[in-house]
Design an enzyme around this catalytic site. Structure first.
Site, mmCIF file in Angstrom:
data_model
loop_
_atom_site.group_PDB
_atom_site.id
_atom_site.type_symbol
_atom_site.label_atom_id
_atom_site.label_comp_id
_atom_site.label_asym_id
_atom_site.label_seq_id
_atom_site.Cartn_x
_atom_site.Cartn_y
_atom_site.Cartn_z
ATOM 1 N N GLU A 1 13.888 -34.033 79.771
ATOM 2 C CA GLU A 1 12.766 -34.754 80.387
ATOM 3 C C GLU A 1 13.229 -36.066 81.023
ATOM 4 O OE1 GLU A 1 10.032 -35.396 77.162
ATOM 5 O OE2 GLU A 1 9.530 -33.278 76.971
ATOM 6 N N GLY B 1 13.514 -39.198 83.442
ATOM 7 C CA GLY B 1 12.629 -39.917 84.363
ATOM 8 C C GLY B 1 13.435 -40.935 85.152
ATOM 9 N N ARG B 2 13.746 -42.025 84.489
ATOM 10 C CA ARG B 2 14.397 -43.168 85.140
ATOM 11 C C ARG B 2 15.705 -42.797 85.846
ATOM 12 N NH1 ARG B 2 13.732 -48.423 82.800
ATOM 13 N NH2 ARG B 2 13.225 -47.313 80.883
ATOM 14 N N CYS C 1 -2.076 -65.681 89.045
ATOM 15 C CA CYS C 1 -2.362 -66.926 88.328
ATOM 16 C C CYS C 1 -1.903 -66.888 86.880
ATOM 17 C CB CYS C 1 -3.845 -67.207 88.423
ATOM 18 S SG CYS C 1 -4.337 -67.259 90.138
ATOM 19 N N TYR D 1 9.062 -46.610 86.951
ATOM 20 C CA TYR D 1 8.159 -47.528 86.256
ATOM 21 C C TYR D 1 7.843 -48.759 87.113
ATOM 22 C CZ TYR D 1 9.745 -44.404 82.605
ATOM 23 O OH TYR D 1 10.056 -43.271 81.897
#
Ligand code: LLP
Length: 427
Positions: free
Chosen positions: A273, A275-276, A342, A371
């Site tokens: 699995e 991702g990154r 802010c 991400y």
């Protein structure tokens, strides 16, 4: 390896100058390189070529349907964690028998959706979830294929927010509970227990914790099989890290070699699995300098991109390289690169030595493909950024910039009573 390089002091994504996209599409924006995405997917997937396997890209890292579609067309499946991710995967035409579903809090609606679509398997994270899925499958007259997500209690040596395989984490169940779950599952008529699963954390830069986790899972598979379980799948999760700064993570082929060596002849189909490692360095975030401001304590470069667009620096203290889109051999200065939000926690980089910047300059925040957009929000009522996919000398806007209308679109104002004109009525 990635396709964001300078040519004659100007940053390009493949064959398109980043400046051209920034001018035409506006900023802030995310830019992804198709060649890099393909290269990373292929490199990872082919590292496991000698084993029966399915690479299920982890949708949460970057959920744009154009990107999901690309990986699907390359033979990939997906790892999802919500009904929304399932919806995206189906929109991107990922075949449902290549979808695995993890996550500790699957709702009834989400479970029903996944059962209806006949996904490959659910990765179960608690006994109650197992029972819930059995009930829903029974109501729908179906059999649900499940894997048990095991928490191997291993420290992955990463940021505490993204370590998931330690006893104190909410994920998975212990080896002993998994064995009990198997015994229980024998009486659950609508459950088919087909595999074991684990995912110990993200941005791991060393192969040892992966191998340790695998050793524990292997031993557990033996115990399951002794009790008569038909374990056909072993899901090893994601987690392989990338270079943001000075890290030296294992290359996919080194990671695969270590895992396959440890696996030996386990007779299971492997599920991975990632991702990154696939998308992280295939994307950048581009922002424009609005103002520069010198105070007694600091030099601030104030940009139109902010923590709502890219929250990793604020949330995890993550490092992302920041570099000018047009490079010139000027003097440098120490700056904080900040956004308009802010909060003092709104920064993209702190205490960085950057070439002097001026109003209107573009900056590229590197390694932002994972991400980045997928964690972005509308905080401070900021429309979310555009996403662009570059393919050679062409580019496509794969998500248009949100508008102010988009911000309030889902909202409604109830009919408030007319403002009271006459003061209080005490009667
Ligand atoms: N599988 C499961 C069950 C996961 O929970 C994750 C990530 C993955 C696969 C993919 O992991 P990867 O290969 O991308 O490391 N927002 C954080 C990362 C959170 C990771 C969550 N789970 C960050 O920006 O660093």
């Amino acid at each position: 390896m990635h396709h964001f390089q300078y040519k004659a002091e100007e940053l390009y994504c493949e064959d398109v100058p980043v400046r051209v996209i920034a001018r035409q599409v506006g900023t802030p924006c995310y830019i992804y390189s198709m060649a890099t995405l393909k290269h990373h997917f292929l490199t990872f997937d082919s590292a496991f070529a000698n084993a029966e396997h399915l690479t299920c890209y982890s949708v949460k890292a970057n959920s744009n349907i154009a990107i999901l579609k690309l990986f699907g067309s390359m033979g990939g499946g997906v790892d999802i964690v919500s009904g929304g991710e399932l919806y995206r995967a189906l929109k991107a035409r990922i075949p449902s028998d290549r979808i695995v579903y993890s996550g500790v809090g699957k709702t009834v609606e989400e479970i029903d959706f996944a059962l209806r679509e006949k996904i490959l398997m659910f990765n179960i994270e608690s006994i109650q979830e197992l029972e819930q899925i059995n009930r829903r499958a029974e109501a729908m007259n179906l059999k649900a294929s499940v894997s048990l997500r095991v928490n191997p209690d291993i420290d992955p040596n990463t940021h505490p927010y993204i370590s998931t395989g330690m006893k104190k984490n909410k994920f998975g169940i212990s080896a002993e509970s998994a064995l009990r779950a198997f015994e229980d599952s024998k009486s659950l008529k609508n459950i088919d227990l087909v595999g074991l699963d684990c995912h110990i954390g993200s941005q791991l830069t060393d192969v040892t914790p992966f191998v340790d986790a695998l050793q524990r899972l292997r031993a557990l598979i033996d115990r399951f099989r002794l009790r008569g379980a038909q374990i056909r799948y072993l899901d090893l999760g994601g987690g392989l890290g990338i270079v943001y700064d000075q890290e030296a993570p294992p290359q996919p082929h080194e990671y695969a070699r270590a895992l396959l060596q440890e696996l030996g002849d386990i007779d299971c189909k492997l599920i991975l699995e990632p991702g990154r490692v696939i998308v992280g360095n295939a994307g950048i975030f581009v922002t424009k300098v609005l103002y520069t401001k010198r105070t007694q304590a600091k030099n601030f470069v104030i940009c139109d991109g902010a923590m709502n667009d890219l929250i990793r620096p604020s949330l995890y203290g993550s490092y992302h390289t920041v570099q000018p889109v047009a490079r010139s051999l000027q003097e440098t200065e120490m700056v904080d690169v900040v956004g308009p939000i802010c909060e003092s926690g709104d920064f993209l980089a702190r205490e960085r030595e950057l070439p002097l910047t001026a109003q209107g300059d573009y900056l590229a925040v590197m390694s932002a493909g994972a991400y980045g957009f997928s964690m972005s929000s509308n905080y401070n009522s900021r429309p979310r950024a555009a996403e662009v996919l570059v393919d050679g000398e062409h580019y496509h806007v794969i998500r248009r910039r949100e508008t102010w209308e988009d911000l309030v679109g889902p909202e409604t104002v109830p009919d408030f009573p007319e403002e009271d004109q006459g003061g209080r009525n005490d009667e």
